[in-house]
Design an enzyme around this catalytic site. Structure first.
Site, PDB file in Angstrom:
ATOM      1  N   VAL A  71     -36.350 -30.354  -3.181  1.00 22.07           N
ATOM      2  CA  VAL A  71     -35.235 -30.585  -2.276  1.00 22.07           C
ATOM      3  C   VAL A  71     -33.945 -30.030  -2.873  1.00 22.07           C
ATOM      4  O   VAL A  71     -33.802 -29.942  -4.089  1.00 22.07           O
ATOM      5  CB  VAL A  71     -35.085 -32.105  -1.987  1.00 22.07           C
ATOM      6  CG1 VAL A  71     -34.654 -32.854  -3.235  1.00 22.07           C
ATOM      7  CG2 VAL A  71     -34.111 -32.345  -0.839  1.00 22.07           C
ATOM      8  N   GLY A  72     -33.009 -29.616  -2.004  1.00 21.53           N
ATOM      9  CA  GLY A  72     -31.693 -29.199  -2.467  1.00 21.53           C
ATOM     10  C   GLY A  72     -31.387 -27.743  -2.158  1.00 21.53           C
ATOM     11  O   GLY A  72     -32.210 -26.997  -1.628  1.00 21.53           O
ATOM     12  N   VAL A 107     -30.695 -25.030  -4.105  1.00 27.07           N
ATOM     13  CA  VAL A 107     -31.380 -23.960  -4.820  1.00 27.07           C
ATOM     14  C   VAL A 107     -32.794 -23.791  -4.285  1.00 27.07           C
ATOM     15  O   VAL A 107     -33.244 -22.682  -3.988  1.00 27.07           O
ATOM     16  CB  VAL A 107     -31.396 -24.235  -6.341  1.00 27.07           C
ATOM     17  CG1 VAL A 107     -32.259 -23.197  -7.059  1.00 27.07           C
ATOM     18  CG2 VAL A 107     -29.979 -24.219  -6.904  1.00 27.07           C
ATOM     19  N   GLU A 118     -43.385 -31.909   0.015  1.00 28.02           N
ATOM     20  CA  GLU A 118     -42.908 -33.237   0.411  1.00 28.02           C
ATOM     21  C   GLU A 118     -41.773 -33.115   1.420  1.00 28.02           C
ATOM     22  O   GLU A 118     -41.785 -33.761   2.463  1.00 28.02           O
ATOM     23  CB  GLU A 118     -42.478 -34.055  -0.810  1.00 28.02           C
ATOM     24  CG  GLU A 118     -41.458 -33.382  -1.710  1.00 28.02           C
ATOM     25  CD  GLU A 118     -41.129 -34.217  -2.935  1.00 28.02           C
ATOM     26  OE1 GLU A 118     -41.867 -35.166  -3.232  1.00 28.02           O
ATOM     27  OE2 GLU A 118     -40.118 -33.907  -3.593  1.00 28.02           O
ATOM     28  N   ASN A 124     -30.555 -38.102 -10.079  1.00 27.37           N
ATOM     29  CA  ASN A 124     -31.245 -38.531  -8.864  1.00 27.37           C
ATOM     30  C   ASN A 124     -32.563 -39.233  -9.160  1.00 27.37           C
ATOM     31  O   ASN A 124     -32.838 -40.320  -8.670  1.00 27.37           O
ATOM     32  CB  ASN A 124     -31.515 -37.335  -7.948  1.00 27.37           C
ATOM     33  CG  ASN A 124     -30.243 -36.636  -7.526  1.00 27.37           C
ATOM     34  OD1 ASN A 124     -29.220 -37.271  -7.306  1.00 27.37           O
ATOM     35  ND2 ASN A 124     -30.298 -35.320  -7.427  1.00 27.37           N
ATOM     36  N   LYS A 153     -21.145 -25.153 -14.208  1.00 31.98           N
ATOM     37  CA  LYS A 153     -19.743 -25.473 -14.519  1.00 31.98           C
ATOM     38  C   LYS A 153     -18.991 -24.255 -15.066  1.00 31.98           C
ATOM     39  O   LYS A 153     -18.451 -24.276 -16.183  1.00 31.98           O
ATOM     40  CB  LYS A 153     -19.651 -26.636 -15.517  1.00 31.98           C
ATOM     41  CG  LYS A 153     -20.268 -27.943 -15.045  1.00 31.98           C
ATOM     42  CD  LYS A 153     -19.476 -28.591 -13.943  1.00 31.98           C
ATOM     43  CE  LYS A 153     -20.031 -29.952 -13.565  1.00 31.98           C
ATOM     44  NZ  LYS A 153     -19.314 -30.578 -12.443  1.00 31.98           N
TER      45      LYS A 153
END
Length: 498
Positions: free
Chosen positions: A264-265, A267, A288, A378, A402
């Site tokens: 998930v996310g 990237v 998933e 997470n 960053k």
């Protein structure tokens, strides 16, 4: 709206009540299990619970499938209602409560949780709160956009609260395939040999007598804020596609390809989106979460079948899904996470797993959960379910974060979630390291040369060479007095750079 279409079971029609009335069923010390795997979590009832106990000092144990919305994690965390949280979260307020010690968090493999509940390892479930599209004639609960742990919660709970969300289209019915395996010594093989196999029923079986309340809601899911594919993600995707095509050329992947899994996310979504450039039109996905990039692949006629436990879409992706729901419904199957993440099936199907890392060390160990080794981000989610059992396990990450002040390739990860034994491929925008068949020292050279950012490449190689010089021909050279200096330097100065 036709309420008869949403509640078809006559004996529970007198159990319809407001969210505030349903909230009265929740008592101090209870363990509640809720639907939700990014999407599909209850909303009105949790908000009513948070409001009811706003000024009372009660504690609840909150079990979910994975991520749930701010209506649950956020509202409960802000009111200090949570004693223990399992198994995964992304909410800022819940994360802060975990990291300041006020919430006990158990980070757990997603495929393990349902059976541990049935085994009694995690205590009993007092009340299940499940978002539904509708209730069938015999009390079966038709989920909305996710399945997650809902079947096990319904099965094991003393009582069930069903929150029927009328904002979800009735056309979702039929997309789900609910199957719960038996427990040892009666467990049998899970009969999935193709991604397209259906082995269960399209609803969660539930004794109508167990349903204590039915609440109507029209609250929409909070959508993901997915970024567009940037240059970094495009490079990672290109390296992966080239690698997989080379695997086919050398006979290490069948020409018919193998099922893909993606985490998930942003990237993961961007990397999978790049697969639209693959020359294959028969892709299968056994994953998933199903993100926007999967819709892109379906729209490009690249996909045969998609299996997951949740639809996790952006606002634009959700509109597209609703507009073309019947088209996508033909391609997508939603299963319980115990099945979507099951090691037996992942191994049998030969799934290629693609997950993201916070940091990777020079020997291939991966940290996917902790910032600087101490603060939970997470959770491990389902990444290890797929990684350990994959045909090829891949971890993707930008080489830095960053503004290049953090190197995502480090001498030693500050927390280990996936050991070097399970990680086959590491890829950044700098390049790809194929770790299969390599010794630890060979892995270190491959990762540093191919994956590290130029600002850190020479320093990593110098660290590795000094470790060999100090210890000689050992199996895994490390300088224990320096291994975490990069992390402490960042904590002290805001940069890992020397």
């Amino acid at each position: 709206m036709n309420f008869e279409e949403r509640i078809r079971c006559n004996i529970i029609k007198n159990k319809v009540m407001s969210a505030e009335e349903a909230a009265l069923l929740i008592k101090d010390g209870m363990t509640i299990g809720t639907s939700g795997f990014v999407t599909g979590g209850p909303k009105a009832v949790p908000l009513a619970i948070a409001e009811r106990y706003k000024n009372e000092k009660i504690k609840l144990n909150l079990y979910t499938g994975a991520i749930v919305g701010d209506e649950l994690d956020g509202a409960f965390a802000r009111e200090g209602l949570v004693n223990k949280r399992i198994p995964y979260q992304t909410n800022k307020d819940m994360r802060n409560a975990i990291n300041n010690g006020s919430v006990k968090f158990i980070d757990m493999h997603l495929s393990h949780m349902p059976q541990q509940i049935r085994y009694g390892f995690l205590g009993k479930i007092d009340i299940a709160i499940i978002e539904a599209t509708a209730i069938t004639e015999d009390g079966g609960i038709i989920p909305t956009m996710s399945v997650g742990n809902s079947p096990t919660f319904v099965n094991m709970a003393d009582k069930v609260i069903v929150e029927i969300n009328t904002s979800q289209p009735i056309e979702l019915e039929g997309m789900h395939d609910i199957y719960e395996p038996k427990d040892p010594p009666y467990r049998e093989p899970i009969p999935i040999s193709k991604v397209s196999d259906r082995i269960g029923v399209p609803y969660i079986p539930c004794n109508p007598d167990k349903i204590a309340a039915v609440v109507f809601s029209d609250m929409k899911d909070t959508t993901l804020q997915l970024t567009s594919i940037n240059e970094t993600s495009k490079k990672i995707s290109d390296y992966l596609i080239d690698f997989l095509q080379t695997e086919i050329k050398h006979g290490r992947l069948p020409k018919t390809f193998l099922p893909l899994q993606s985490g998930v996310g942003n990237v993961a979504n961007a990397v999978l989106g790049g697969f639209i450039e693959l020359k294959y039109n028969n892709l299968n996905l056994y994953s998933e979460v199903i993100q926007d990039s999967v819709l892109d692949l379906i729209d490009a006629d690249k996909v045969e079948k998609v299996s997951g436990t949740a639809l996790t879409l952006s606002e634009e992706g959700l509109k597209r899904f609703y507009t073309n729901i019947n088209k996508y419904k033909e391609k997508i199957i939603l299963r319980p996470q115990e099945i979507s993440n099951n090691p037996e099936i992942i191994r049998r199907l030969g799934v290629i797993s693609i997950n993201t890392a916070i940091e990777v060390d020079i020997y291939g160990n991966v940290n996917s959960t902790h910032i600087l080794g101490t603060k939970m981000m997470n959770g491990i989610g389902g990444s290890a379910d797929f990684t350990r059992n994959a045909y090829i396990s891949i971890f993707a990450t930008p080489s830095t974060a960053k503004d290049d002040n953090i190197s995502c390739i480090v001498p030693m990860v500050s927390h280990v979630d996936h050991t070097e034994h399970d990680v086959m491929v590491v890829v950044t925008e700098q390049g790809l390291a194929d770790l299969r068949g390599l010794s630890p020292k060979e892995r270190a050279i491959a990762i540093i040369k191919n994956c590290a950012h130029p600002d850190y490449k020479d320093v990593l190689m110098e660290y590795y060479e000094r470790a060999i010089k100090k210890h000689g021909a050992v199996q895994t050279p490390n300088l224990l007095d320096e291994a975490f200096l990069w992390h402490t330097r960042y904590s002290n100065t805001g940069s890992m750079k020397i």
